[in-house]
Design a protein around this motif. Sequence first.
Motif, PDB file in Angstrom:
ATOM      1  N   ILE A   1       0.851  -1.184   0.000  1.00 56.08           N
ATOM      2  CA  ILE A   1       0.000   0.000   0.000  1.00 56.08           C
ATOM      3  C   ILE A   1       0.884   1.230   0.000  1.00 56.08           C
ATOM      4  O   ILE A   1       2.075   1.149   0.295  1.00 56.08           O
ATOM      5  CB  ILE A   1      -0.969   0.027   1.209  1.00 56.08           C
ATOM      6  CG1 ILE A   1      -0.211   0.129   2.523  1.00 56.08           C
ATOM      7  CG2 ILE A   1      -1.884  -1.170   1.189  1.00 56.08           C
ATOM      8  CD1 ILE A   1      -1.113   0.377   3.712  1.00 56.08           C
ATOM      9  N   GLN A   2       0.288   2.339  -0.338  1.00 57.65           N
ATOM     10  CA  GLN A   2       1.045   3.585  -0.369  1.00 57.65           C
ATOM     11  C   GLN A   2       1.466   3.962   1.043  1.00 57.65           C
ATOM     12  O   GLN A   2       0.662   4.020   1.953  1.00 57.65           O
ATOM     13  CB  GLN A   2       0.199   4.702  -0.971  1.00 57.65           C
ATOM     14  CG  GLN A   2       0.954   6.011  -1.076  1.00 57.65           C
ATOM     15  CD  GLN A   2       0.128   7.073  -1.778  1.00 57.65           C
ATOM     16  OE1 GLN A   2      -0.699   6.771  -2.607  1.00 57.65           O
ATOM     17  NE2 GLN A   2       0.360   8.311  -1.413  1.00 57.65           N
TER      18      GLN A   2
ATOM     19  N   LEU B   1      -5.938  11.419   8.417  1.00 53.41           N
ATOM     20  CA  LEU B   1      -5.203  11.283   9.674  1.00 53.41           C
ATOM     21  C   LEU B   1      -5.225   9.827  10.105  1.00 53.41           C
ATOM     22  O   LEU B   1      -6.288   9.236  10.295  1.00 53.41           O
ATOM     23  CB  LEU B   1      -5.817  12.156  10.769  1.00 53.41           C
ATOM     24  CG  LEU B   1      -5.080  12.124  12.111  1.00 53.41           C
ATOM     25  CD1 LEU B   1      -3.689  12.735  11.973  1.00 53.41           C
ATOM     26  CD2 LEU B   1      -5.886  12.855  13.169  1.00 53.41           C
ATOM     27  N   VAL B   2      -4.041   9.252  10.222  1.00 54.53           N
ATOM     28  CA  VAL B   2      -3.889   7.875  10.689  1.00 54.53           C
ATOM     29  C   VAL B   2      -3.385   7.919  12.118  1.00 54.53           C
ATOM     30  O   VAL B   2      -2.440   8.647  12.434  1.00 54.53           O
ATOM     31  CB  VAL B   2      -2.900   7.096   9.788  1.00 54.53           C
ATOM     32  CG1 VAL B   2      -2.586   5.730  10.372  1.00 54.53           C
ATOM     33  CG2 VAL B   2      -3.461   6.952   8.383  1.00 54.53           C
TER      34      VAL B   2
ATOM     35  N   ASP C   1      -5.759   1.303   7.292  1.00 55.30           N
ATOM     36  CA  ASP C   1      -6.562   0.931   6.134  1.00 55.30           C
ATOM     37  C   ASP C   1      -7.298   2.117   5.535  1.00 55.30           C
ATOM     38  O   ASP C   1      -7.875   2.019   4.453  1.00 55.30           O
ATOM     39  CB  ASP C   1      -7.544  -0.189   6.496  1.00 55.30           C
ATOM     40  CG  ASP C   1      -8.432   0.154   7.672  1.00 55.30           C
ATOM     41  OD1 ASP C   1      -8.005   0.917   8.555  1.00 55.30           O
ATOM     42  OD2 ASP C   1      -9.572  -0.360   7.705  1.00 55.30           O
ATOM     43  N   LEU C   2      -7.263   3.267   6.216  1.00 57.74           N
ATOM     44  CA  LEU C   2      -7.857   4.490   5.665  1.00 57.74           C
ATOM     45  C   LEU C   2      -7.034   5.040   4.509  1.00 57.74           C
ATOM     46  O   LEU C   2      -7.547   5.793   3.679  1.00 57.74           O
ATOM     47  CB  LEU C   2      -7.965   5.566   6.743  1.00 57.74           C
ATOM     48  CG  LEU C   2      -8.873   5.282   7.933  1.00 57.74           C
ATOM     49  CD1 LEU C   2      -8.794   6.413   8.943  1.00 57.74           C
ATOM     50  CD2 LEU C   2     -10.311   5.072   7.473  1.00 57.74           C
ATOM     51  N   LEU C   3      -5.743   4.682   4.459  1.00 56.78           N
ATOM     52  CA  LEU C   3      -4.866   5.180   3.401  1.00 56.78           C
ATOM     53  C   LEU C   3      -5.218   4.511   2.074  1.00 56.78           C
ATOM     54  O   LEU C   3      -5.590   3.339   2.038  1.00 56.78           O
ATOM     55  CB  LEU C   3      -3.405   4.907   3.752  1.00 56.78           C
ATOM     56  CG  LEU C   3      -2.881   5.677   4.957  1.00 56.78           C
ATOM     57  CD1 LEU C   3      -1.495   5.160   5.344  1.00 56.78           C
ATOM     58  CD2 LEU C   3      -2.832   7.153   4.665  1.00 56.78           C
ATOM     59  N   PRO C   4      -5.063   5.252   0.984  1.00 55.18           N
ATOM     60  CA  PRO C   4      -5.346   4.657  -0.325  1.00 55.18           C
ATOM     61  C   PRO C   4      -4.357   3.529  -0.631  1.00 55.18           C
ATOM     62  O   PRO C   4      -3.197   3.595  -0.245  1.00 55.18           O
ATOM     63  CB  PRO C   4      -5.173   5.811  -1.305  1.00 55.18           C
ATOM     64  CG  PRO C   4      -4.390   6.845  -0.585  1.00 55.18           C
ATOM     65  CD  PRO C   4      -4.622   6.634   0.889  1.00 55.18           C
ATOM     66  N   GLY C   5      -4.844   2.489  -1.294  1.00 56.57           N
ATOM     67  CA  GLY C   5      -4.013   1.312  -1.559  1.00 56.57           C
ATOM     68  C   GLY C   5      -3.298   1.327  -2.838  1.00 56.57           C
ATOM     69  O   GLY C   5      -3.197   1.884  -3.750  1.00 56.57           O
TER      70      GLY C   5
END
Length: 101
Positions: free
Chosen positions: A2-3, A77-78, A97-101
């Motif tokens: 993931i990014q 925000l993670v 998992d909120l971050l774009p994959g």
Amino acid sequence: MIQRPQSFKFEGAWLFGYGIGLHLIGGQPPHANRDVIDPKADHISFACDCGLEDVEALLIERKVKYVKAHVQEGGILVTQLFMHDPDGNMVELCNCDLLPG
């Protein structure tokens, strides 16, 4: 893969699948030390969709030492909670998992 947040000032890659992440850190990161909770030490990451506020309250209630960190990436925000498991391994719980994959 993931990014990985570009806001980090160190090299690395994030691998993620089935709610489990492996965060690879470039260079010579410190090894896990039970006496020090260092988010840049070797660790395994678990995505937590049960509400990190509840997890943090449970850690406080059970007197588990932890470090809370935040990463902001592209307006997202993670939140990360780092602690050691009973065997001394560094563990991260996050909403990564909120971050774009």
